[in-house]
Structure formats: structure tokens, C-alpha cells
Design an enzyme around this catalytic site. Structure first.
Site, PDB file in Angstrom:
ATOM      1  N   HIS A 284       5.728   6.195   0.841  1.00  0.00           N
ATOM      2  CA  HIS A 284       6.423   5.175   0.059  1.00  0.00           C
ATOM      3  C   HIS A 284       5.502   3.994  -0.196  1.00  0.00           C
ATOM      4  O   HIS A 284       4.471   3.822   0.465  1.00  0.00           O
ATOM      5  CB  HIS A 284       7.695   4.711   0.773  1.00  0.00           C
ATOM      6  CG  HIS A 284       7.439   4.091   2.120  1.00  0.00           C
ATOM      7  ND1 HIS A 284       7.133   4.847   3.228  1.00  0.00           N
ATOM      8  CD2 HIS A 284       7.449   2.800   2.534  1.00  0.00           C
ATOM      9  CE1 HIS A 284       6.961   4.053   4.280  1.00  0.00           C
ATOM     10  NE2 HIS A 284       7.143   2.804   3.882  1.00  0.00           N
TER      11      HIS A 284
ATOM     12  N   LYS B 192      -7.167  -2.700   2.379  1.00  0.00           N
ATOM     13  CA  LYS B 192      -7.225  -2.531   3.827  1.00  0.00           C
ATOM     14  C   LYS B 192      -7.759  -1.150   4.200  1.00  0.00           C
ATOM     15  O   LYS B 192      -7.986  -0.292   3.355  1.00  0.00           O
ATOM     16  CB  LYS B 192      -5.832  -2.752   4.431  1.00  0.00           C
ATOM     17  CG  LYS B 192      -5.298  -4.162   4.258  1.00  0.00           C
ATOM     18  CD  LYS B 192      -3.939  -4.315   4.913  1.00  0.00           C
ATOM     19  CE  LYS B 192      -3.403  -5.729   4.760  1.00  0.00           C
ATOM     20  NZ  LYS B 192      -2.063  -5.892   5.399  1.00  0.00           N
TER      21      LYS B 192
ATOM     22  N   LYS C 185       8.684   4.609  13.330  1.00  0.00           N
ATOM     23  CA  LYS C 185       9.143   3.490  12.520  1.00  0.00           C
ATOM     24  C   LYS C 185       9.972   3.963  11.331  1.00  0.00           C
ATOM     25  O   LYS C 185       9.637   3.701  10.172  1.00  0.00           O
ATOM     26  CB  LYS C 185       7.935   2.676  12.026  1.00  0.00           C
ATOM     27  CG  LYS C 185       8.284   1.343  11.368  1.00  0.00           C
ATOM     28  CD  LYS C 185       7.034   0.696  10.783  1.00  0.00           C
ATOM     29  CE  LYS C 185       7.359  -0.547  10.004  1.00  0.00           C
ATOM     30  NZ  LYS C 185       6.185  -1.119   9.311  1.00  0.00           N
TER      31      LYS C 185
ATOM     32  N   ARG D 177      -2.220   4.054   5.854  1.00  0.00           N
ATOM     33  CA  ARG D 177      -2.390   3.720   4.435  1.00  0.00           C
ATOM     34  C   ARG D 177      -3.395   4.656   3.767  1.00  0.00           C
ATOM     35  O   ARG D 177      -4.307   5.160   4.404  1.00  0.00           O
ATOM     36  CB  ARG D 177      -2.882   2.285   4.262  1.00  0.00           C
ATOM     37  CG  ARG D 177      -1.981   1.221   4.867  1.00  0.00           C
ATOM     38  CD  ARG D 177      -2.579  -0.166   4.668  1.00  0.00           C
ATOM     39  NE  ARG D 177      -1.730  -1.222   5.211  1.00  0.00           N
ATOM     40  CZ  ARG D 177      -1.786  -1.637   6.462  1.00  0.00           C
ATOM     41  NH1 ARG D 177      -2.665  -1.113   7.289  1.00  0.00           N
ATOM     42  NH2 ARG D 177      -0.980  -2.611   6.872  1.00  0.00           N
TER      43      ARG D 177
ATOM     44  N   HIS E 132       4.802   6.156   7.933  1.00  0.00           N
ATOM     45  CA  HIS E 132       4.864   5.768   9.338  1.00  0.00           C
ATOM     46  C   HIS E 132       4.956   7.026  10.192  1.00  0.00           C
ATOM     47  O   HIS E 132       5.786   7.905   9.924  1.00  0.00           O
ATOM     48  CB  HIS E 132       6.066   4.863   9.595  1.00  0.00           C
ATOM     49  CG  HIS E 132       6.139   3.708   8.644  1.00  0.00           C
ATOM     50  ND1 HIS E 132       5.137   2.774   8.549  1.00  0.00           N
ATOM     51  CD2 HIS E 132       7.079   3.348   7.739  1.00  0.00           C
ATOM     52  CE1 HIS E 132       5.463   1.875   7.628  1.00  0.00           C
ATOM     53  NE2 HIS E 132       6.630   2.220   7.120  1.00  0.00           N
TER      54      HIS E 132
ATOM     55  N   SER F 161       0.817  -1.207   0.000  1.00  0.00           N
ATOM     56  CA  SER F 161       0.000   0.000   0.000  1.00  0.00           C
ATOM     57  C   SER F 161       0.852   1.258   0.000  1.00  0.00           C
ATOM     58  O   SER F 161       1.985   1.269   0.461  1.00  0.00           O
ATOM     59  CB  SER F 161      -0.916  -0.003   1.233  1.00  0.00           C
ATOM     60  OG  SER F 161      -0.158  -0.131   2.412  1.00  0.00           O
TER      61      SER F 161
ATOM     62  N   GLN G 167       1.833   4.316   1.765  1.00  0.00           N
ATOM     63  CA  GLN G 167       1.810   4.405   3.222  1.00  0.00           C
ATOM     64  C   GLN G 167       2.883   5.348   3.734  1.00  0.00           C
ATOM     65  O   GLN G 167       3.798   5.751   3.013  1.00  0.00           O
ATOM     66  CB  GLN G 167       2.033   3.015   3.825  1.00  0.00           C
ATOM     67  CG  GLN G 167       3.375   2.397   3.441  1.00  0.00           C
ATOM     68  CD  GLN G 167       3.512   0.964   3.942  1.00  0.00           C
ATOM     69  OE1 GLN G 167       4.160   0.731   4.957  1.00  0.00           O
ATOM     70  NE2 GLN G 167       2.898   0.026   3.228  1.00  0.00           N
TER      71      GLN G 167
ATOM     72  N   GLU H 193      12.825   3.429   8.693  1.00  0.00           N
ATOM     73  CA  GLU H 193      13.220   2.122   8.181  1.00  0.00           C
ATOM     74  C   GLU H 193      14.226   2.264   7.046  1.00  0.00           C
ATOM     75  O   GLU H 193      14.425   3.337   6.478  1.00  0.00           O
ATOM     76  CB  GLU H 193      12.001   1.333   7.712  1.00  0.00           C
ATOM     77  CG  GLU H 193      11.260   1.951   6.540  1.00  0.00           C
ATOM     78  CD  GLU H 193       9.970   1.199   6.204  1.00  0.00           C
ATOM     79  OE1 GLU H 193       9.674   1.052   5.014  1.00  0.00           O
ATOM     80  OE2 GLU H 193       9.248   0.803   7.145  1.00  0.00           O
TER      81      GLU H 193
END
Length: 453
Positions: free
Chosen positions: A306, A331, A158, A325, A135, A131, A133, A160
Site C-alpha cells: 500500500h 529512504k 503491524k 519500503r 508491514h 512510500s 510499503q 492497520e
């Protein structure tokens, strides 16, 4: 020093039995590296009909790892104790084990983050796009977790990093102003959805107006696009699909009018097949299309948009599973939260190449304290040393076979093996197969220790 719950208090290396996530975007059955690694790690057979998306190595409750209480310890020809396989006995959760043995983290880590592993390590096998999204940062994560703990599982941020194992593709961040103007001129469907008045704000924008003004304009257009009704989006995508399909027809007899579709246009048509009538198909035009070669990495900070598209990668992040998302997904979507939280920085993201530590090992250090990743590729007959560091490490084998030695213990390691290494432990690796040994290490960012010393 506290006594470890599954062996000698002097033992510094412990096997982990890890978790798998079967998200529907994962590669199917044995085609998935995640499936093969999980099967080797757990001793469970691969279900060839199931998707295998993520292999989790860490303490997060959504996919915990377990410290193995091996039942088949033996000795090798040199009389050195050899620990049994990760599925050779029962185990206690890594989180509980660390709670009982905080010394394995090192004093500086405990002082900064408490008695917890500050990073989560993963392997991803991506067959179709994740998706769109982002964070949340720590402040927003805490607010969201308190308000909706069923959706936002923790109060942590988060950041990453994705390190490509294969050719790896992603959408990441917003395109530059000039590219944005080109999109609005060449993708009329987006201008129709957001309205000409909004589109003209970008087309008439001058860089002299300033970065913050540009971010405000981008935020308003992106929010208007992502908030459009399903009917409006479906109609726009239908027009887009027809237009691009006409452009990609066989050149004869209209050769002078036909052009080659751009990489982004080809991607958008692929996305439409996988997520028909999804607003993310249109939104993809506004994001950078990033292609990583094996050994290249991409860092993604809080509130940065991203979507991973395809390929396999090592992923490391702060210990969190918070995701907001807004597209390319069946979802739950939180469009308003996502549009309000983004940084709206523009321009192509930096590709991280890694810094050589020795002939076989590169280090990837993101601008986040919680983690770094080392990539070690040992050819046949080679060996190397990982010096002791003040924090914990998690090692994972992605290919080949070798031995790992940390006095007085020595163990054979193969694809799928995961090892927790306590702070202040020196590790020696050597290969034991013609294919060599590919191993990755996650640990607390060495920059954190340098700054605190």
C-alpha cells in the site's frame, strides 16, 4: 489495586500529552490538522515552515505519549473535579505508567498481550505520497528486528486501518488479472522493462491454472520490475511521460486522435513530478487506486502492499513501526524483502463503512484482535454514552468542544485533547459548542472479548 502515579487510584480518565512526527510528506504548518491538534495538545506553537505528518497516541518508543500530572486541578460550578490541560504539568510516559498500573488494561488484555497497550492510535495529514510499503507478519518482524534493529525497531506485526477524515486516496493491493492484462497491453513501458517473455506469461494466463500459479507469475513480474536498474527505469519513465503528455494535449487540431487520460494515468504523472525516475511511478499501474469519502475505512493486513497518497485520516494499528519500503521514497529500500513477503492477492479491497451503535456513533472492526475504532459525531446539544468495556481506550477530539464525564470526574475537551480511559469505565459525552463534537475512540477489538467470554 495499585495506586496510580499521578492521582487517586479511583480516577479512570487521564489526559495524555502526545508526540508528533514531522515527516516530509506531511502538510505544512497550520494547513495540517496534525499540527493544529499537536499545538493544542502540547501548548507549543506551530512552525509554519515545517511539515506535520503524524500525531501519535500510544506507547511506542518512536513517539511516546505521557500521562499528565496536572498542576491546575480545580472545581467546576457543580463541585466536580476538573483536570488541567495536557500541557499544564509534568508527566510520566504512558508505557511506564501502565507498567506500574497494569489493572488499567483489564485482566483479559494482560493475559493476551502482557502489560502493554496492544494498539497505536494516530492522526495523519498527507500532502504527498508515502512510500510503497508493506508491514511484515509477526514471524518476519522478529527475524528482521533481530538482524537489523536499527531499521526494524520492534519484533511486532503491524496490521492497520485508515479511517478517512477528509477525502482520502491510497494505492492498495494488486489489480485483478484482467486489469493486469490491460496494463501490459496499454502501458508498453512496463512490458519493455520486464521483458516480453514475462509479460506474455500474464497475457496468456488462464484462470483455470489456479490462484497459486497466478501469484507466482505476478511475483516474478513484480520482482523483475522493482529490481530493474535505475537507468532502465529512468528511460522507461521518460518514454511514459512523453507518451501521456502527448495524449493529454489540447484536442485541436488532432481531436480525433486525442483521448482523456484515465484517473490512474493522471495520478502517475503527478507521482512522476514528486518522485522523478522512481520505479514506483511505473509500479503504480499495478495497484488499486482507492478513493475514500469521510467516514469510510480501509483495512490493511500483514504483507499487503500500500501507499497513502493524500488527505487526512485516523489510523490505528498494532503497536509497531516496522516498514519495508521499495518505491516512491528517498529512504532505504528493501526490494528483495518486500517482493518476497507480499501475499500477491489481487482484486479491489473492501471499503469498511462502519456499523452504527447509536444515532451518533459508528464502530469500525477490522479482522485484527488488537484494535477497533469508534467514530462519534455529536451535533450541537447532543450527548451519548460509551458503555464500559473490558479493555483500555484512547479518545481523541478532532473537532469542536464538549465535556466528558466518568464518575466522579468531569472535564472540558477540545480539539487536540487525548484521554486514556481505563478498562471497565463508562464514559458520557455531551457537546458544548455550536460546531458539535467530533471524537474518535480506539480500543481492543470487541470481537476479542466476545470470543474469550
Amino acid at each position: 489495586m495499585s495506586t496510580v502515579s499521578n492521582g487517586s487510584p479511583h480516577r479512570r480518565v487521564h489526559r495524555l500529552r502526545c508526540s508528533v512526527q514531522n515527516y516530509d510528506w506531511g502538510r505544512i504548518g497550520s494547513l495540517s490538522r496534525v499540527a493544529r491538534m499537536f499545538s493544542s495538545n502540547s501548548g507549543l506553537q506551530i512552525d509554519e515552515a515545517d511539515p506535520y505528518a503524524e500525531f501519535w497516541m500510544g506507547t511506542h518508543e518512536s513517539g511516546p505519549s505521557y500521562v499528565v500530572e496536572s498542576t491546575n486541578t480545580s472545581s467546576n460550578n457543580n463541585g466536580v473535579s476538573v483536570v488541567g490541560s495536557a500541557h499544564g504539568g509534568s508527566g510520566v510516559s504512558l508505557k511506564s505508567w501502565i507498567d506500574e498500573n497494569p489493572n488499567v488494561l483489564g485482566d483479559e488484555v494482560v493475559e493476551k498481550w502482557g502489560v502493554t497497550l496492544p494498539f497505536l492510535f494516530k492522526v495523519l495529514s498527507v500532502a504527498k505520497p508515502l512510500s510503497i510499503q508493506a508491514h511484515p507478519n509477526k514471524e518476519l518482524a522478529g527475524i528482521l528486528h533481530k538482524a537489523r534493529p536499527d531499521v526494524f525497531k520492534d519484533g511486532s506485526h503491524k496490521p492497520e486501518m485508515a479511517l478517512a477524515l477528509t477525502e482520502f486516496e491510497a494505492l492498495c493491493g494488486f489489480i485483478s488479472l484482467e486489469e493486469f492484462k490491460d496494463v501490459l497491453q496499454n502501458v508498453p513501458e512496463i512490458a519493455e522493462v520486464v521483458g516480453n517473455d514475462y509479460a506474455n506469461q500474464v497475457l496468456d494466463f488462464s484462470c483455470q491454472a489456479g490462484e497459486e500459479k497466478l501469484k507466482a507469475v505476478l511475483r516474478s513480474i513484480f520482482t523483475r520490475l522493482m529490481s530493474a536498474s535505475n537507468e532502465v527505469i529512468s528511460k522507461a519513465i521518460s518514454k511514459l511521460k512523453s507518451r501521456l503528455s502527448m495524449a493529454s494535449l489540447e484536442p485541436w487540431p488532432l481531436s480525433s486522435f486525442i483521448r482523456q487520460l484515465t484517473d490512474k494515468e493522471q495520478l502517475v504523472l503527478q507521482l512522476e513530478k514528486q518522485y522523478p525516475a522512481d520505479v514506483g511511478v511505473l509500479a503504480a499501474f499495478l495497484f488499486n487506486y482507492v478513493k475514500l469519502n469521510p467516514g469510510e475505512a480501509l483495512c490493511i493486513g500483514a504483507n499487503e502492499l500500500h501507499a497513502y497518497l493524500r488527505g487526512e485520516c485516523i489510523e490505528c494499528m498494532a503497536t509497531s513501526d516496522n516498514i519495508v519500503r521499495a518505491g516512491l521514497t528517498p529512504k532505504n529500500r528493501d526490494v528483495q524483502i518486500l517482493c518476497s513477503m507480499l501475499t500477491y492477492k489481487q482484486g479491489f479491497p473492501k471499503i469498511v463503512q462502519g456499523v452504527p451503535l447509536n444515532p451518533y456513533t459508528k464502530r469500525y472492526r477490522p479482522p485484527f484482535d488488537e484494535f477497533e475504532v469508534d467514530r462519534c459525531i455529536l451535533p450541537q446539544g447532543a450527548s451519548t454514552v460509551f458503555p464500559a468495556v473490558p479493555g483500555p481506550s484512547v479518545f481523541v477530539v478532532t473537532e469542536g468542544e464538549g465535556t466528558i464525564y466518568a464518575a466522579p470526574f468531569e472535564d472540558v475537551v477540545v480539539e487536540g485533547d487525548v484521554l486514556f480511559v481505563s478498562a471497565n469505565t463508562r464514559i458520557h459525552l455531551r457537546t458544548a459548542s455550536e460546531s458539535g463534537l467530533h471524537m474518535y475512540r480506539a480500543g481492543v477489538n470487541s470481537r476479542f472479548f466476545e470470543a474469550s467470554s
